[in-house]
Design a protein around this motif. Structure first.
Motif, PDB file in Angstrom:
ATOM      1  N   VAL A  26       8.528  64.807  22.298  1.00  0.00           N
ATOM      2  CA  VAL A  26       8.500  65.073  20.600  1.00  0.00           C
ATOM      3  C   VAL A  26       9.650  63.511  19.632  1.00  0.00           C
ATOM      4  O   VAL A  26       9.461  63.176  19.819  1.00  0.00           O
ATOM      5  N   ASP A  27      10.410  64.497  21.345  1.00  0.00           N
ATOM      6  CA  ASP A  27      11.697  63.209  20.816  1.00  0.00           C
ATOM      7  C   ASP A  27      12.081  61.776  21.062  1.00  0.00           C
ATOM      8  O   ASP A  27      12.036  61.585  20.143  1.00  0.00           O
ATOM      9  N   HIS A  28      11.150  61.811  21.728  1.00  0.00           N
ATOM     10  CA  HIS A  28      10.731  60.202  22.324  1.00  0.00           C
ATOM     11  C   HIS A  28       9.968  59.724  22.063  1.00  0.00           C
ATOM     12  O   HIS A  28      10.136  58.558  21.416  1.00  0.00           O
ATOM     13  N   VAL A  29       8.556  60.681  21.524  1.00  0.00           N
ATOM     14  CA  VAL A  29       8.182  59.945  19.943  1.00  0.00           C
ATOM     15  C   VAL A  29       7.986  59.126  18.734  1.00  0.00           C
ATOM     16  O   VAL A  29       7.823  58.378  18.626  1.00  0.00           O
ATOM     17  N   THR A  30       9.331  60.486  18.675  1.00  0.00           N
ATOM     18  CA  THR A  30       9.770  59.942  16.563  1.00  0.00           C
ATOM     19  C   THR A  30      10.879  59.095  17.065  1.00  0.00           C
ATOM     20  O   THR A  30      11.763  58.720  16.154  1.00  0.00           O
ATOM     21  N   GLU A  31      11.204  58.870  18.894  1.00  0.00           N
ATOM     22  CA  GLU A  31      12.939  57.380  18.289  1.00  0.00           C
ATOM     23  C   GLU A  31      13.975  58.354  18.175  1.00  0.00           C
ATOM     24  O   GLU A  31      15.172  58.362  17.837  1.00  0.00           O
ATOM     25  N   HIS A  56      18.024  69.910  24.710  1.00  0.00           N
ATOM     26  CA  HIS A  56      19.184  68.503  24.267  1.00  0.00           C
ATOM     27  C   HIS A  56      19.691  67.147  25.422  1.00  0.00           C
ATOM     28  O   HIS A  56      19.448  66.436  25.352  1.00  0.00           O
ATOM     29  N   SER A  57      19.336  68.014  26.205  1.00  0.00           N
ATOM     30  CA  SER A  57      20.844  67.677  27.331  1.00  0.00           C
ATOM     31  C   SER A  57      19.723  66.719  27.536  1.00  0.00           C
ATOM     32  O   SER A  57      20.191  65.418  28.142  1.00  0.00           O
ATOM     33  N   LEU A  58      18.284  67.179  28.242  1.00  0.00           N
ATOM     34  CA  LEU A  58      17.627  65.918  28.834  1.00  0.00           C
ATOM     35  C   LEU A  58      17.116  64.635  27.517  1.00  0.00           C
ATOM     36  O   LEU A  58      16.817  63.649  27.950  1.00  0.00           O
ATOM     37  N   ALA A  59      17.210  65.105  26.754  1.00  0.00           N
ATOM     38  CA  ALA A  59      16.642  64.015  25.457  1.00  0.00           C
ATOM     39  C   ALA A  59      17.922  62.985  25.231  1.00  0.00           C
ATOM     40  O   ALA A  59      16.997  61.882  25.128  1.00  0.00           O
ATOM     41  N   GLU A  60      19.528  63.065  25.675  1.00  0.00           N
ATOM     42  CA  GLU A  60      19.958  62.628  25.934  1.00  0.00           C
ATOM     43  C   GLU A  60      20.573  61.886  27.185  1.00  0.00           C
ATOM     44  O   GLU A  60      21.748  61.197  27.280  1.00  0.00           O
ATOM     45  N   GLY A  61      19.811  62.248  27.866  1.00  0.00           N
ATOM     46  CA  GLY A  61      19.839  61.397  29.413  1.00  0.00           C
ATOM     47  C   GLY A  61      20.595  62.786  30.426  1.00  0.00           C
ATOM     48  O   GLY A  61      21.247  61.329  30.954  1.00  0.00           O
ATOM     49  N   HIS A  62      21.036  63.109  29.546  1.00  0.00           N
ATOM     50  CA  HIS A  62      22.441  63.828  31.226  1.00  0.00           C
ATOM     51  C   HIS A  62      21.192  64.215  31.964  1.00  0.00           C
ATOM     52  O   HIS A  62      21.500  65.870  31.743  1.00  0.00           O
ATOM     53  N   VAL A  63      20.879  64.782  32.554  1.00  0.00           N
ATOM     54  CA  VAL A  63      19.689  65.326  33.869  1.00  0.00           C
ATOM     55  C   VAL A  63      20.027  66.222  34.352  1.00  0.00           C
ATOM     56  O   VAL A  63      19.501  67.102  34.926  1.00  0.00           O
ATOM     57  N   LEU A  64      21.512  66.105  35.727  1.00  0.00           N
ATOM     58  CA  LEU A  64      21.977  66.496  35.447  1.00  0.00           C
ATOM     59  C   LEU A  64      22.906  67.603  35.623  1.00  0.00           C
ATOM     60  O   LEU A  64      22.529  68.274  36.226  1.00  0.00           O
ATOM     61  N   VAL A  65      23.545  66.858  34.815  1.00  0.00           N
ATOM     62  CA  VAL A  65      23.973  68.736  34.301  1.00  0.00           C
ATOM     63  C   VAL A  65      23.827  69.462  33.138  1.00  0.00           C
ATOM     64  O   VAL A  65      23.266  70.617  33.431  1.00  0.00           O
TER      65      VAL A  65
END
Length: 388
Positions: A299-304, A43-52
């Motif tokens: 998968v989240d990226h493909v499904t936007e 979930h954090s990666l999908a939201e762009g919070h990579v370092l966290v």
């Protein structure tokens, strides 16, 4: 079976030594904690919070891996499988479940209270095991006492760490310092005058292999759930999800093949190499768990549904795959290789880390891994093994 039998050291060359049902149950319960750590990473990666995401995952996964590893090596030397041993092991499993329950709080609020409590439960149960070993094994009593003292002292420090504010700048440095102390305890204990513990190389290699299987299986399950939910949502994503599903299956199959291409027990010939081999699996296990989270992000990226670029979505898979490949090569395969073949894996690691900049990168990662397995089967098997 008696209630309490002497906990004498088992022989390091005991024939037909295999994992017990209790050890397998231990592994399966620990995978609950692994899955709980991988979910917020996704979930954090999908939201762009990579370092966290990376900081939280690496910290939580250390607690899971270290408790599992310590039990595994102890059991290899002192598994009596009597009633007290079983009960103490079940207490360690209960601690793992407490730890798993606190993962979300640690990720979302940087509150490690519940995780620390679960971790301390696991570790103090192991201290009881070491004290029992000290009572029953006079020859290695100094080694067992060093383990009991070292583990107990570090647990006190973990509890004191909870006094730090959640967002303190000292959180990560203190954590790293305690990690180093944890890693130092076995090195200090195994060099006691009583001699090292009598771990069984075949048994250890099997235990690590089984946990690798379980963690890879957890990655498959996480990805399957993500694909199932996505396929049922909107038909317009079917083609992209199908390509991703095929690529994901090929990636996981290749990771399995690469790890189990060679047996590791012949590498555990000294205390130094065994410790390095065992410690290095932190990266293999963590990367294997992160592959499932990466597939879910894709998968989240493909499904936007992901707030990240296609490059970052691809890196969510490429990075754990590259880490897994590098450490499997470093720990398992490099000693078996000679000539130019021993450089194939580092080259493939670099290629995989560059592929996210190319369209269709996840499919290309799968293709590169399949090609690597093909090279292993054709060229690698014909090359003389330096340690055979």
């Amino acid at each position: 079976m008696s209630w309490l039998t002497p906990m004498r050291a088992r022989s390091s060359d005991e024939p037909h030594r295999a994992s017990t049902p209790l050890e397998l149950f231990f592994d399966l319960c620990f995978v609950v904690a692994v899955s709980q750590a991988a979910l917020p990473l996704h979930h954090s990666l999908a939201e762009g919070h990579v370092l966290v995401a990376l900081r939280g995952f690496l910290m939580v996964f250390f607690a899971i891996w270290w408790a599992w590893m310590n039990f595994t090596w102890f059991a290899s030397a002192y598994d009596t499988d009597d009633d007290v041993y079983r009960i103490t092991t079940l207490v360690q499993i209960a601690g793992a479940l407490v730890l798993a329950a606190g993962v979300d709080t640690a990720f979302e609020h940087s509150d490690f209270t519940e995780i620390t409590i679960g971790y301390v439960i696991m570790r103090l149960a192991l201290v009881a095991q070491w004290l029992r070993a000290a009572r029953s094994d006079p020859q290695r009593r100094p080694t067992a006492y060093r383990y009991a003292i070292g583990i107990s002292a570090v647990q006190v420090l973990w509890l004191l760490r909870l006094l730090l504010p959640a967002e303190s700048a000292l959180t990560v440095p203190v954590f790293l310092g305690l990690v180093l102390l944890e890693l130092a305890v076995p090195i200090w204990a195994e060099n006691a005058r009583g001699g090292p513990t009598t771990y069984h190389p075949h048994h250890i290699a099997e235990r690590y292999g089984l946990f690798t299987l379980i963690v890879l299986g957890e990655s498959v399950m996480a990805a399957v759930v993500a694909f199932h939910d996505a396929y049922n949502e909107r038909a317009e994503f079917t083609a992209g999800l199908t390509r991703l599903a095929i690529s994901g299956v090929l990636i996981v199959f290749a990771l399995w093949w690469i790890y189990f291409d060679r047996s590791a027990h012949g590498l555990l010939t000294s205390l130094r190499t065994s410790i390095l081999w065992g410690y290095g699996h932190y990266f293999i296990f963590g990367a294997a768990a992160a592959v499932g989270a990466g597939l879910s992000v894709a998968v989240d990226h493909v499904t936007e549904h992901a707030e990240i670029s296609s490059t970052l979505a691809a890196y969510a898979i490429a990075v754990p795959v590259a880490v897994y490949l590098f450490f499997v090569w470093l720990l398992h395969l490099r000693p078996h290789q000679s000539g130019t073949l021993r450089y194939a894996y580092p080259i493939v690691v670099v290629v995989i880390l560059l592929l996210p900049f190319v369209p269709g990168s996840i499919e290309l990662i799968a293709a590169v891994l399949v090609a690597l397995v093909a090279v292993m089967i054709t060229v690698g098997r014909r090359t003389p093994d330096p340690i055979a």
